[in-house]
Structures are given as structure tokens and as C-alpha cells.
Design an enzyme around this catalytic site. Structure first.
Site, PDB file in Angstrom:
ATOM      1  CD  GLU A  47      -2.728   0.885   2.668  1.00 54.55           C
ATOM      2  OE1 GLU A  47      -3.724   1.616   2.799  1.00 54.55           O
ATOM      3  OE2 GLU A  47      -2.409   0.006   3.512  1.00 54.55           O
ATOM      4  CE  LYS A 116      -7.236   1.049   3.608  1.00 48.93           C
ATOM      5  NZ  LYS A 116      -6.008   1.342   4.388  1.00 48.93           N
ATOM      6  CB  CYS A 172      -4.675  -2.149   4.349  1.00 48.25           C
ATOM      7  SG  CYS A 172      -3.917  -2.439   5.977  1.00 48.25           S
ATOM      8  CG  ASN A 456     -29.890 -63.829   8.594  1.00 50.95           C
ATOM      9  OD1 ASN A 456     -29.873 -64.310   7.484  1.00 50.95           O
ATOM     10  ND2 ASN A 456     -29.963 -62.513   8.796  1.00 50.95           N
ATOM     11  CB  THR A 465     -13.585 -55.587   6.389  1.00 52.80           C
ATOM     12  OG1 THR A 465     -13.660 -56.417   5.226  1.00 52.80           O
ATOM     13  CG2 THR A 465     -14.187 -56.331   7.577  1.00 52.80           C
ATOM     14  CE1 TYR A 478     -22.330 -55.450  -7.948  1.00 52.46           C
ATOM     15  CE2 TYR A 478     -23.455 -57.573  -7.871  1.00 52.46           C
ATOM     16  CZ  TYR A 478     -23.500 -56.186  -7.965  1.00 52.46           C
ATOM     17  OH  TYR A 478     -24.710 -55.544  -8.076  1.00 52.46           O
ATOM     18  CE  LYS A 603     -16.357 -55.630  -8.794  1.00 54.73           C
ATOM     19  NZ  LYS A 603     -14.962 -56.094  -8.628  1.00 54.73           N
ATOM     20  CB  SER A 628     -22.644 -48.615 -13.821  1.00 55.23           C
ATOM     21  OG  SER A 628     -23.014 -48.425 -12.476  1.00 55.23           O
TER      22      SER A 628
END
Length: 643
Positions: A47, A116, A172, A456, A465, A478, A603, A628
Site C-alpha cells: 500500500e 481503498k 488493507c 441372522n 471391512t 461383487y 460395484k 456405471s
């Protein structure tokens, strides 16, 4: 400027108070050095640097003001040969009033004057004594021998060759106010904000200034270049430190430390900034700056290669700092565990069923499940950890799965899948000696069937996982390990999985558990679907087949999170990982990544629920809505050109 990288600089030259000739020479030298030595094509100076900021009542002297305006003409002429847009500060007279301004200069031409907007008149600042506030309206003025130069705050300076480089200016104090002009600038299309500043040094202000600049760059998804006054300013009541900063979307890329060399240089990725704005549906922009009454001045830059100097993280999902890495791991664990705890609570599941292999992913899933049970106050014996030895299971992984389950206090069950899979081979007429995809996937699907049926029986849930890296590559069977009832690792990349397991090993306080975890970390990543070697070791190593996960996670971050083109991904990978992998290796696995990323979307289109933990995920309900049957040809052709 290839790939959208633009070299920029914030520079603090030495000045003398009211010595315009000296200051012009100093500013020219600073700009020339930034352009010729550093290759900068955008240079921001402080500035009022043509006069010095601390001239005080000398700003009422016509001699100084006339010299400043002539100094601008001299600066423009002396820098005409530079391939850059230059921003320099000076006082400008308009209709008998004085404005604190920034001048945009390119190829010897003054493109515009930006006044400014907000003038501080408090504490040590008294700008309102000498200057008046600029307005948003843009009008033509005559200055420095140039006619009809645009004057006003609503201006953009846009590069012809790189249209994503659109620069706007604030000065500024403009940044310190509740609604900085840069907000309107960004909405009008500015991707880079330049701030010409004279911010004095007081205790604690550097940290605040840094957070202000980085925060504004994040809020506006922009590059922010902050050049501040330094050496040569008056020290009568205040001191200026030359604290220059360059930030990009919340991250400080370069900084001239206070009282340092007054020079910050780096590259801004304006193409990335534009891509991020396209991604953010709530970022309000207009089709044309004209809609916001902005004046656009265009400048031209000769094509030049931008040599990268900025830090490119070779492991974008894993913080390099140990303390931040530990904090990240704890955050991820909490997200995973609380997500699973809610799902268990909602479904009234009394058990969790996990196929434990002794590998990294199932280890992490088991650790997360143990924490979820602790959160719910459920005894860990409700965790059914099932080891299912097959044709490729080794003693090492089997023993680790057993020991880890016991150390966590979970219920260990073992179901050998050999006879069942052989019966299945007989049913479908498959020769067991043929170790093809049928041989491998039959084992994976048999294991999933066992887990589902045990869930079940016990009124439980199968905990998935598989991790993010595997899902990106489609490295999952798959309706085998691809499927579960809640996938706790689905948005955790492989490189982070490793650190999460190590984090628990380092902090769990259980020597037996730590010992097992360290050995898991030392075990090669493998699905163990092919028979072991003659000495009982793993024969099928995932990274030998699909490539190093370190590379794939880098590719994944750039492609999924940033939408980066293949050529640019390759360039960044060479820059970040080139010391570890040669060009041919990087390109080989980049080809594999794109091929699998496109071919395996089917997938990902039917993934089970799972918690998002970071900025990149592949859930079809969240981050990745990809057809896909999308064709890879466009990306493949760009890869072919890299040869």
C-alpha cells in the site's frame, strides 16, 4: 501456466518516506526480480509504496502527489518488458479529493486504478485525515499520461490466455471490515484477490493477520495475495514488518515472516479454484461481471512453464505432522464408531459379525466395532469375530486374527470354507486346479454367506471391512466382501487405514494387542485367495497386482476430490512422489487407476451404508453419482498423449 498453475509473488521493497524516485526504482527492482528470477506473472507490492505509507500530512503537498502520479508512469514504462500483471500502491487525486489506491499495470499500460474503500481512523491510524473512500462505481480518469483509465473498486483484471486467472483488489483495512469488498469481487468472478497493505506490527497481530488471510481465501475459494509495508516506513509511533502472505482456499502456501526478507512466492492453482467453485453449489457467482456492474480489463501473458515450488502432499489423506495425524486418527475413529453405534442401536442388533482375516481392513473394522460396543455399554462378547480359513490362508494371518480377537474380548468362531467351496466347484463344474477369478470369488462369496447367516442366527449385523481405495479400484468381489450391513471403512483410504491401526497399537495400553497390531502392519496386503507358497508365506500380494496404494490414494484424491485431469495428475504425482517412483511406474499405475475407476463403478453404485469420514467418498448416495457405463476414452486419450 500450464494446468492452471500461476506463479505469484507478494513483495515488500525498501522505501524512503516521500522519496518517490527512490521508491519507484526500488519497486521496479522488486518486481523485476520476482518476474525474472522467480517467474512470477502476478506481483503485488504494498500500500502506498510509491510514496511510503507513513507520509502523514505530506499527503497534502501537491509536489508529493504529482511526483507519485509521474512515478506511476515511470514504473509502467520501466516494467513494460515484464510478462506480468503488477499491482502497486500510490495516492491519486480525483476531482480535488485524494484516494489511497492500487494501480494495475501490464505491458507498460495502466489498466485500472482501484481506490481503498474503508479508511481506518482509530488507534494509530488516521487515514480519514487525508483520504476519502472509494466508491463501487467505475468511472474514467486521466492519470500518468494515460486517458480514460478505469477508476473504482468494482474492477476485474482477467488474463486472456488463462481465463481462470481473474484478479481483483482490496486494500488493507478493506479485509478487516464485516463485509470486505473481496466478497463482491469473488461473486463477480475474481479467483485471486490482491491486498496491498500497510499493517503495522504489534504483539499477536501476525497470527491474527495470517488467520484472516487464510480464512478469507477459504470462504471465497480464492487465492489471496497479501503484500505489506516494511523496511523504510517511519518508526515514529509504529513499526511495519513486511509480513507477506499467499493463501489458497484456506491454506497458507507461502509467507514472508515478519521482519524477514519481505518476499513470498508460490504458485496458485486457479484451475483448481474454478473447479472447487463449480463443485460448491452454494457459491454465488454470476454469468458475467457486467451483471454486478464490474469493469473488466484484460491483459495478456506470454506462455511459460510454471515451475512448481509449492508443497504437494504425497499422502493427501494422512497429515505429515505427528500431532495432527494422531488428532486425525482419533476423529476418524470417533466418526466410524459413533456411526456404527447409532446403527446398532437403531436396529436393536445384539451382535456384530465380522470376518476377521488378520489383514489391515478387517483389523480396523474390529477395532471400530469394539469402540462402538464400549460407547453403547455392551459387552464385547457380543462381537462375533469369524475366521474362515481358505485355500490361501497363512498361519501368520490366522494367528493374528485369533490373537487380536482374544485380546479384545470378542467371541471367536472358526469356519473352514474348504469343503463348502469344493462342493460349490463340483456343483458348477469348475476345476479346482484352475486358479482364475471363479476360484477366487467363490471363496469370497462363501465367506459373505457365512457371515450373513451367522448374523441372522444371532440377531446381529455384518460389519463391512472394505476400504475406500479398494472401492475406487473395484478390488472387491461383487456380492462378496463388497457387501455388508454397515461398511465402517468405506470412506477410509488404505494409506489412512494403516495409520489408524498404528495409532491404536501405539495408544491402546495393552501389550498383547499392540504386539498383534504391529505384526498386522508388517504383513503384506493380500486377499489370500490363492494358495500360499511352499514355505507357507503369502503368494498373492495386492500391490503387485493393482499397484502401490500410496500412488492410488494420491490419484484418487486428485481425481475424486479435485476433478484433476490425467495430465495434471501425472505431473503432480511426479512432483510429489517422483523420488520414490520413476515416471514409467507412475504412468503405468495411473493407467490402471483410470481403467479400473471407470470399469468398476457398478460395484460402487450399490454400496451398503457407511459413515463418511473425510472429504472424499464414493457412496452413490453422497459424493459419487457416476454412471456405471461411463466411457473412459476421453481420459485414456489424454493418458496416451503422455507417452
Amino acid at each position: 501456466m500450464q494446468d492452471g498453475f500461476v506463479k505469484v509473488a507478494a513483495v515488500t521493497p525498501e522505501v524512503r518516506i516521500a522519496d518517490v524516485a527512490f521508491n519507484v526504482e526500488s519497486c521496479v527492482a522488486a518486481a523485476r526480480r520476482a518476474c525474472t528470477e522467480d517467474g512470477a506473472v502476478l506481483v503485488v507490492l504494498p500500500e502506498l509504496c510509491l510514496t511510503a505509507y507513513t507520509c502523514e500530512d505530506l499527503f497534502w503537498q501537491d509536489n508529493l502527489l504529482a511526483a507519485a502520479e509521474q512515478g506511476l508512469a515511470d514504473f509502467a514504462q520501466a516494467t513494460a518488458d515484464l510478462n506480468a500483471l503488477l499491482l502497486v500502491g500510490l495516492p491519486v487525486r480525483v476531482n480535488a479529493k485524494l484516494y489511497n489506491c492500487a494501480a494495475a499495470v501490464a505491458s507498460g499500460t495502466v489498466l485500472g486504478i482501484v481506490p481503498k474503500r474503508y479508511l481506518p481512523t482509530y488507534n494509530e491510524f488516521y487515514e480519514g485525515r487525508h483520504f476519502v473512500s472509494g466508491t463501487t462505481d467505475v468511472v474514467p480518469i486521466d492519470i500518468a499520461g494515460a486517458l480514460d483509465v478505469p477508476f473504482g473498486t468494482s474492477q476485474l483484471f482477467t488474463c486472456e490466455e488463462v481465463p481462470e486467472l481473474s484478479v481483483a483488489v482490496e486494500l488493507c483495512e478493506d479485509l478487516w471490515v464485516p463485509e470486505p469488498p473481496s466478497i463482491a469481487h469473488a461473486k463477480a468472478g475474481a479467483t485471486v484477490i490482491a491486498n496491498l497493505s500497510a499493517s503495522n506490527a504489534v504483539v499477536g497481530k501476525a497470527d491474527y493477520r495470517r488467520s484472516l488471510v487464510s480464512g478469507q481465501s477459504a470462504r471465497l475459494i480464492c487465492g489471496y495475495i497479501y503484500a505489506s509495508a516494511g523496511a523504510g516506513e517511519s518508526t515514529q509511533d509504529v513499526v511495519f514488518s513486511g509480513h507477506d502472505l499467499i493463501a489458497e482456499n484456506g491454506r497458507v502456501l507461502a509467507e514472508a515472516k515478519p521482519f524477514g526478507d519481505g518476499r513470498a512466492v508460490t504458485e496458485l492453482d486457479v484451475r483448481l479454484l474454478a473447479a472447487e467453485r463449480r463443485r460448491m453449489s452454494t457459491f454465488d457467482v454470476v454469468a458475467s461481471p457486467v451483471q454486478r456492474a464490474y469493469h473488466v480489463s484484460r491483459f495478456s501473458l506470454a506462455e511459460q512453464e510454471t515451475r512448481l515450488t509449492r508443497y504437494v502432499d504425497p499422502q493427501p489423506f494422512v497429515p505429515s505432522d505427528a500431532a495432527r495425524r494422531a488428532e486425525r486418527c482419533e476423529d476418524v475413529f470417533n466418526i466410524q464408531a459413533h456411526g456404527l453405534a447409532k446403527r446398532l442401536q437403531h436396529t436393536h442388533a445384539t451382535h456384530a459379525v465380522i470376518g476377521i482375516s488378520g489383514g489391515l481392513d478387517s483389523t480396523l473394522a474390529l477395532l471400530v466395532t469394539a469402540r462402538a460396543f464400549d460407547l453403547l455399554g455392551i459387552d464385547r462378547s457380543g462381537i462375533i469375530s469369524v475366521t474362515m480359513p481358505g485355500f490361501g490362508t497363512t498361519d501368520r494371518t490366522h494367528d493374528n486374527a485369533t490373537k487380536l480377537t482374544e485380546s479384545l474380548g470378542a467371541d471367536l468362531r472358526e469356519v473352514n470354507i474348504g469343503d463348502a467351496v469344493r462342493l460349490h466347484f463340483s456343483d458348477i463344474g469348475h476345476d479346482e486346479s484352475v486358479h482364475d477369478v471363479t476360484y477366487e470369488n467363490s471363496q469370497a462369496r462363501e465367506r459373505t454367506q457365512i457371515l450373513m447367516d451367522i448374523a441372522n442366527q444371532e440377531g446381529g449385523m455384518v460389519i463391512g471391512t472394505g476400504d475406500l481405495s479398494e472401492l475406487a479400484l473395484g478390488w472387491a468381489t461383487y456380492n462378496g466382501d463388497h457387501m455388508s450391513m454397515y461398511a465402517v471403512n468405506a470412506s477410509v483410504p488404505k494409506t489412512l487405514v494403516r495409520h489408524l491401526v498404528r495409532y491404536v497399537a501405539d495408544t491402546c495400553g495393552n501389550p498383547e494387542e499392540s504386539e498383534v497390531l504391529y505384526d498386522v502392519l508388517d504383513t503384506p496386503v493380500s486377499p489370500e485367495l490363492l494358495p500360499a507358497t511352499g514355505d507357507g508365506k503369502i503368494s498373492q500380494k495386492t500391490e503387485d497386482l493393482v499397484g502401490p496404494y500410496e500412488l492410488h490414494d494420491f490419484f484418487l484424491y486428485e481425481v475424486l476430490r479435485r476433478g484433476t485431469s490425467p495430465r495434471k495428475v501425472y505431473r503432480l504425482a511426479r512432483y510429489a512422489l517422483g523420488k520414490k517412483y520413476d515416471d514409467a511406474t507412475i504412468l503405468k499405475w495411473l493407467r490402471v487407476f483410470y481403467r479400473r475407476y471407470f470399469a468398476q463403478q457398478f460395484k460402487r453404485s450399490c454400496l451398503p451404508d457407511g459413515p463418511k469420514v473425510g472429504s472424499a467418498a464414493v457412496s452413490p448416495r453422497g459424493d459419487l453419482r457416476m454412471p456405471s457405463d461411463a466411457c473412459v476414452a476421453l481420459w485414456q486419450s489424454e493418458l496416451d498423449a503422455l507417452d
